[in-house]
Design a protein around this motif. Structure first.
Motif, mmCIF file in Angstrom:
data_model
loop_
_atom_site.group_PDB
_atom_site.id
_atom_site.type_symbol
_atom_site.label_atom_id
_atom_site.label_comp_id
_atom_site.label_asym_id
_atom_site.label_seq_id
_atom_site.Cartn_x
_atom_site.Cartn_y
_atom_site.Cartn_z
ATOM 1 N N GLY A 136 10.678 -0.533 1.028
ATOM 2 C CA GLY A 136 9.536 -1.425 0.828
ATOM 3 C C GLY A 136 9.530 -2.640 1.727
ATOM 4 O O GLY A 136 8.950 -3.676 1.375
ATOM 5 N N LEU A 137 10.140 -2.538 2.906
ATOM 6 C CA LEU A 137 10.270 -3.702 3.790
ATOM 7 C C LEU A 137 9.154 -3.834 4.818
ATOM 8 O O LEU A 137 8.996 -4.887 5.426
ATOM 9 C CB LEU A 137 11.617 -3.656 4.515
ATOM 10 N N ILE A 138 8.377 -2.786 5.049
ATOM 11 C CA ILE A 138 7.364 -2.830 6.102
ATOM 12 C C ILE A 138 6.109 -3.527 5.589
ATOM 13 O O ILE A 138 5.576 -3.181 4.529
ATOM 14 C CB ILE A 138 7.056 -1.423 6.640
ATOM 15 N N LEU A 166 -2.260 0.269 0.884
ATOM 16 C CA LEU A 166 -2.484 -0.442 2.136
ATOM 17 C C LEU A 166 -3.907 -0.980 2.205
ATOM 18 O O LEU A 166 -4.819 -0.429 1.581
ATOM 19 C CB LEU A 166 -2.256 0.503 3.320
ATOM 20 N N ASN A 167 -4.097 -2.037 2.996
ATOM 21 C CA ASN A 167 -5.416 -2.564 3.328
ATOM 22 C C ASN A 167 -5.644 -2.352 4.814
ATOM 23 O O ASN A 167 -4.791 -2.725 5.632
ATOM 24 C CB ASN A 167 -5.493 -4.072 3.038
ATOM 25 N N GLU A 184 -2.129 -3.345 6.453
ATOM 26 C CA GLU A 184 -1.107 -4.199 5.873
ATOM 27 C C GLU A 184 -0.751 -3.647 4.497
ATOM 28 O O GLU A 184 -1.598 -3.081 3.813
ATOM 29 C CB GLU A 184 -1.572 -5.656 5.781
ATOM 30 N N THR A 185 0.497 -3.823 4.132
ATOM 31 C CA THR A 185 0.950 -3.384 2.823
ATOM 32 C C THR A 185 0.371 -4.319 1.772
ATOM 33 O O THR A 185 0.462 -5.538 1.896
ATOM 34 C CB THR A 185 2.491 -3.405 2.758
ATOM 35 N N ARG A 186 -0.245 -3.721 0.771
ATOM 36 C CA ARG A 186 -0.800 -4.513 -0.326
ATOM 37 C C ARG A 186 0.317 -4.792 -1.313
ATOM 38 O O ARG A 186 0.912 -3.872 -1.887
ATOM 39 C CB ARG A 186 -1.936 -3.721 -0.997
ATOM 40 N N ARG A 187 0.623 -6.042 -1.507
ATOM 41 C CA ARG A 187 1.738 -6.412 -2.419
ATOM 42 C C ARG A 187 1.214 -7.055 -3.669
ATOM 43 O O ARG A 187 0.250 -7.683 -3.722
ATOM 44 C CB ARG A 187 2.700 -7.355 -1.708
#
Length: 187
Positions: A136-138, A166-167, A184-187
């Motif tokens: 989960g680092l990217i 993702l967005n 971008e990863t949606r967090r």
């Protein structure tokens, strides 16, 4: 906290290399070279797995001296040579070209690097990227998708234990039918 970006050229069926590590299908246009060169300029540290490091270091240290090198290739080669890099490997002993070798736990070291202050880091190499993806680092994925089906080889994405939402942050078409997408990863 630093941002970690994973981006590479890939085939429409999702491979960064065809069987036998063949990447001849992925000859980039000047515009794509310029995009990757701009990405490199905006990056503070490049992280490589052994195989990609060996491929890159066999070409780019003198890539600006090739008689057929275009302006974008020349810029990229110079930026690559000067860029701080880390190579994660337990099978090689030395690295050069402004690079340090990391032989320990890659995920732990990348987690530590992400926690530092500084600009973005990029990561390359399917095995190294897969480990960071699963951890989960990217933070961002950059795909330069070529209009070719290679039928197998080294996949861009790995099998995951959980979904990664993702967005979409960018999409554009480059010469030769290459589609550039950034998520971008949606967090």
């Amino acid at each position: 906290m630093r941002k970690l970006i994973y981006g590479m050229n890939l085939s429409l069926d999702g491979y960064i290399a065809a069987p036998g590590d063949d990447i001849a299908w992925g000859v980039p246009s000047d515009e794509l070279f310029q995009f990757w060169s701009d990405q490199l300029r905006a990056t503070d540290l490049s992280l490589y797995g052994r195989k990609l490091w060996q491929a890159m270091s066999s070409h780019w240290p003198t890539g600006d001296q090739r008689p057929d090198a275009g302006p974008a290739e020349i810029k990229f080669a110079r930026r690559w040579r000067d860029m701080p890099k880390a190579v994660f490997s337990s099978t090689i002993d030395t690295v050069d070209w402004n690079t340090r070798l990391v032989t320990g736990d890659a995920v732990a070291e990348i987690t530590r690097l992400k926690a530092e202050d500084g600009g973005p880091m990029d990561i390359g190499g399917a095995t190294l990227a897969a480990a960071t993806m699963r951890a989960g680092l990217i933070d961002e994925y950059v795909l330069a998708t070529a209009p070719v089906l290679v039928g197998g080889g080294t996949p861009f994405f790995t099998a995951l234990d959980n979904w990664v939402n993702l967005n979409l942050i960018e999409t554009r078409t480059l010469p030769g039918g290459v589609i550039l997408t950034r998520y971008e990863t949606r967090r």
